[in-house]
Design a protein around this motif. Structure first.
Motif, PDB file in Angstrom:
ATOM      1  N   THR A   1     -27.447  -1.998 -11.247  1.00  0.00           N
ATOM      2  CA  THR A   1     -27.391  -3.282 -10.542  1.00  0.00           C
ATOM      3  C   THR A   1     -26.783  -3.106  -9.161  1.00  0.00           C
ATOM      4  O   THR A   1     -27.291  -3.636  -8.165  1.00  0.00           O
ATOM      5  CB  THR A   1     -26.561  -4.297 -11.344  1.00  0.00           C
ATOM      6  OG1 THR A   1     -27.139  -4.458 -12.643  1.00  0.00           O
ATOM      7  CG2 THR A   1     -26.533  -5.643 -10.636  1.00  0.00           C
ATOM      8  N   PHE A   2     -25.687  -2.353  -9.094  1.00  0.00           N
ATOM      9  CA  PHE A   2     -25.022  -2.102  -7.825  1.00  0.00           C
ATOM     10  C   PHE A   2     -25.968  -1.417  -6.839  1.00  0.00           C
ATOM     11  O   PHE A   2     -26.061  -1.802  -5.673  1.00  0.00           O
ATOM     12  CB  PHE A   2     -23.787  -1.235  -8.051  1.00  0.00           C
ATOM     13  CG  PHE A   2     -23.112  -0.787  -6.791  1.00  0.00           C
ATOM     14  CD1 PHE A   2     -22.256  -1.643  -6.109  1.00  0.00           C
ATOM     15  CD2 PHE A   2     -23.346   0.483  -6.280  1.00  0.00           C
ATOM     16  CE1 PHE A   2     -21.641  -1.233  -4.922  1.00  0.00           C
ATOM     17  CE2 PHE A   2     -22.731   0.898  -5.104  1.00  0.00           C
ATOM     18  CZ  PHE A   2     -21.875   0.037  -4.426  1.00  0.00           C
ATOM     19  N   THR A   3     -26.680  -0.403  -7.320  1.00  0.00           N
ATOM     20  CA  THR A   3     -27.593   0.346  -6.448  1.00  0.00           C
ATOM     21  C   THR A   3     -28.733  -0.530  -5.954  1.00  0.00           C
ATOM     22  O   THR A   3     -29.098  -0.485  -4.771  1.00  0.00           O
ATOM     23  CB  THR A   3     -28.164   1.560  -7.198  1.00  0.00           C
ATOM     24  OG1 THR A   3     -27.079   2.401  -7.635  1.00  0.00           O
ATOM     25  CG2 THR A   3     -29.100   2.364  -6.312  1.00  0.00           C
ATOM     26  N   ALA A   4     -29.300  -1.342  -6.853  1.00  0.00           N
ATOM     27  CA  ALA A   4     -30.422  -2.195  -6.466  1.00  0.00           C
ATOM     28  C   ALA A   4     -30.007  -3.231  -5.429  1.00  0.00           C
ATOM     29  O   ALA A   4     -30.704  -3.441  -4.417  1.00  0.00           O
ATOM     30  CB  ALA A   4     -30.994  -2.892  -7.698  1.00  0.00           C
ATOM     31  N   LEU A   5     -28.872  -3.891  -5.637  1.00  0.00           N
ATOM     32  CA  LEU A   5     -28.403  -4.909  -4.696  1.00  0.00           C
ATOM     33  C   LEU A   5     -28.015  -4.284  -3.356  1.00  0.00           C
ATOM     34  O   LEU A   5     -28.270  -4.859  -2.291  1.00  0.00           O
ATOM     35  CB  LEU A   5     -27.221  -5.660  -5.293  1.00  0.00           C
ATOM     36  CG  LEU A   5     -27.536  -6.569  -6.489  1.00  0.00           C
ATOM     37  CD1 LEU A   5     -26.257  -7.118  -7.097  1.00  0.00           C
ATOM     38  CD2 LEU A   5     -28.451  -7.708  -6.068  1.00  0.00           C
ATOM     39  N   THR A   6     -27.393  -3.109  -3.415  1.00  0.00           N
ATOM     40  CA  THR A   6     -27.019  -2.402  -2.186  1.00  0.00           C
ATOM     41  C   THR A   6     -28.258  -2.006  -1.401  1.00  0.00           C
ATOM     42  O   THR A   6     -28.317  -2.170  -0.178  1.00  0.00           O
ATOM     43  CB  THR A   6     -26.190  -1.153  -2.514  1.00  0.00           C
ATOM     44  OG1 THR A   6     -24.969  -1.542  -3.145  1.00  0.00           O
ATOM     45  CG2 THR A   6     -25.869  -0.354  -1.260  1.00  0.00           C
ATOM     46  N   ALA A   7     -29.250  -1.477  -2.095  1.00  0.00           N
ATOM     47  CA  ALA A   7     -30.484  -1.047  -1.425  1.00  0.00           C
ATOM     48  C   ALA A   7     -31.202  -2.229  -0.778  1.00  0.00           C
ATOM     49  O   ALA A   7     -31.676  -2.131   0.358  1.00  0.00           O
ATOM     50  CB  ALA A   7     -31.405  -0.353  -2.426  1.00  0.00           C
ATOM     51  N   LEU A   8     -31.270  -3.360  -1.486  1.00  0.00           N
ATOM     52  CA  LEU A   8     -31.977  -4.525  -0.953  1.00  0.00           C
ATOM     53  C   LEU A   8     -31.264  -5.090   0.275  1.00  0.00           C
ATOM     54  O   LEU A   8     -31.885  -5.344   1.315  1.00  0.00           O
ATOM     55  CB  LEU A   8     -32.094  -5.598  -2.031  1.00  0.00           C
ATOM     56  CG  LEU A   8     -32.834  -6.887  -1.622  1.00  0.00           C
ATOM     57  CD1 LEU A   8     -34.245  -6.562  -1.142  1.00  0.00           C
ATOM     58  CD2 LEU A   8     -32.873  -7.874  -2.794  1.00  0.00           C
ATOM     59  N   GLY A   9     -29.955  -5.289   0.154  1.00  0.00           N
ATOM     60  CA  GLY A   9     -29.197  -5.808   1.292  1.00  0.00           C
ATOM     61  C   GLY A   9     -29.234  -4.866   2.478  1.00  0.00           C
ATOM     62  O   GLY A   9     -29.378  -5.292   3.626  1.00  0.00           O
ATOM     63  N   SER A  10     -29.125  -3.571   2.203  1.00  0.00           N
ATOM     64  CA  SER A  10     -29.149  -2.576   3.273  1.00  0.00           C
ATOM     65  C   SER A  10     -30.519  -2.519   3.943  1.00  0.00           C
ATOM     66  O   SER A  10     -30.611  -2.372   5.169  1.00  0.00           O
ATOM     67  CB  SER A  10     -28.796  -1.192   2.720  1.00  0.00           C
ATOM     68  OG  SER A  10     -27.498  -1.181   2.177  1.00  0.00           O
ATOM     69  N   LEU A  11     -31.573  -2.624   3.144  1.00  0.00           N
ATOM     70  CA  LEU A  11     -32.929  -2.574   3.695  1.00  0.00           C
ATOM     71  C   LEU A  11     -33.153  -3.701   4.698  1.00  0.00           C
ATOM     72  O   LEU A  11     -33.711  -3.492   5.781  1.00  0.00           O
ATOM     73  CB  LEU A  11     -33.959  -2.661   2.567  1.00  0.00           C
ATOM     74  CG  LEU A  11     -35.429  -2.694   3.004  1.00  0.00           C
ATOM     75  CD1 LEU A  11     -35.789  -1.411   3.759  1.00  0.00           C
ATOM     76  CD2 LEU A  11     -36.333  -2.875   1.789  1.00  0.00           C
ATOM     77  N   ILE A  12     -32.693  -4.890   4.351  1.00  0.00           N
ATOM     78  CA  ILE A  12     -32.857  -6.040   5.254  1.00  0.00           C
ATOM     79  C   ILE A  12     -32.072  -5.822   6.546  1.00  0.00           C
ATOM     80  O   ILE A  12     -32.606  -5.952   7.651  1.00  0.00           O
ATOM     81  CB  ILE A  12     -32.397  -7.331   4.558  1.00  0.00           C
ATOM     82  CG1 ILE A  12     -33.312  -7.645   3.366  1.00  0.00           C
ATOM     83  CG2 ILE A  12     -32.386  -8.498   5.542  1.00  0.00           C
ATOM     84  CD1 ILE A  12     -32.826  -8.787   2.502  1.00  0.00           C
ATOM     85  N   TRP A  13     -30.796  -5.501   6.401  1.00  0.00           N
ATOM     86  CA  TRP A  13     -29.925  -5.327   7.573  1.00  0.00           C
ATOM     87  C   TRP A  13     -30.379  -4.159   8.449  1.00  0.00           C
ATOM     88  O   TRP A  13     -30.474  -4.275   9.674  1.00  0.00           O
ATOM     89  CB  TRP A  13     -28.497  -5.106   7.100  1.00  0.00           C
ATOM     90  CG  TRP A  13     -27.475  -5.135   8.184  1.00  0.00           C
ATOM     91  CD1 TRP A  13     -26.736  -4.088   8.642  1.00  0.00           C
ATOM     92  CD2 TRP A  13     -27.065  -6.274   8.939  1.00  0.00           C
ATOM     93  NE1 TRP A  13     -25.879  -4.502   9.628  1.00  0.00           N
ATOM     94  CE2 TRP A  13     -26.063  -5.849   9.832  1.00  0.00           C
ATOM     95  CE3 TRP A  13     -27.441  -7.614   8.938  1.00  0.00           C
ATOM     96  CZ2 TRP A  13     -25.443  -6.715  10.730  1.00  0.00           C
ATOM     97  CZ3 TRP A  13     -26.820  -8.486   9.828  1.00  0.00           C
ATOM     98  CH2 TRP A  13     -25.837  -8.026  10.703  1.00  0.00           C
TER      99      TRP A  13
END
Length: 212
Positions: free
Chosen positions: A148-160
């Motif tokens: 969960t941590f990796t998925a949320l981090t990847a999604l937020g990072s991808l946008i930013w």
């Protein structure tokens, strides 16, 4: 190729990042962004637009710049997550306080955000300077599921990352303008995030009361 252009940085953090990208290409952007995630005083508002500028100069593809920058964000976040999980709150906090430009109240702020908003904080914090690095500490301490941590981090990072890399790509020689206005954008994101979470909480409370 990067140094040949007058708009390229000559020294400092930007010069270091430019050297990595010249030497390694897109993986250099990922490595620089991983360091930014672990050490909050390395600003992604410099590294990401520079990666976009480098892509515009032909030093790497635009897609590779975004992909590697995001991979670097995830890798750096997992390092900080592991530190929080292995060392615990007090020891991790003591180590973090020795890092230049990191303050104890910033770590406390990250913990407060995580305690109040839970998993969604990991996603939102990826768009907030300093907090994007420190939020991984309470996530690790609380042993948030790694997937969960990796998925949320990847999604937020991808946008930013996409926003800043594309800005550097489109601005070309004026890529430094992104650094200048990046702080304003970050503050706007914080305001929007707080309003969104507030709206969510109010909506849930209203529905709960209506059912009762």
């Amino acid at each position: 190729m990067i140094e040949a252009n007058g708009a390229a940085p000559a020294g400092g953090i930007a010069g270091w990042a430019a050297h990595l990208m010249e030497s390694l290409g897109a993986p250099g952007a990922g490595l620089a962004n991983a360091v930014d995630t672990v050490l909050p005083f390395v600003p992604s508002e410099v590294i990401l637009p520079l990666a976009g500028f480098t892509a515009g100069q032909g030093g790497m593809s635009l897609a590779a710049a975004i992909a590697w920058a995001t991979a670097g964000s995830v890798l750096g976040s997992l390092v900080v997550y592991a530190a929080g999980a292995l060392l615990g709150r007090e020891r991790t906090r003591a180590i973090a306080e020795r890092i230049p430009l990191v303050r104890a109240h910033e770590i406390d702020r990250a913990e407060a955000w995580f305690a109040r908003y839970g998993a969604r904080t990991v996603f939102l914090a990826r768009m907030v300077p300093v907090l994007r690095s420190l939020i991984s500490i309470p996530a690790g301490i609380e042993r948030m599921p790694v997937a969960t941590f990796t998925a949320l981090t990847a999604l937020g990072s991808l946008i930013w990352n996409s926003v800043f890399v594309l800005a550097g790509y489109w601005l070309g020689d004026n890529w430094r303008l992104v650094e200048e206005y990046g702080g304003l954008v970050s503050k706007a994101v914080v305001i929007v995030a707080v309003l969104a979470v507030g709206w969510f909480v109010v909506t849930r409370l209203t529905r709960s009361r209506a059912r009762s």
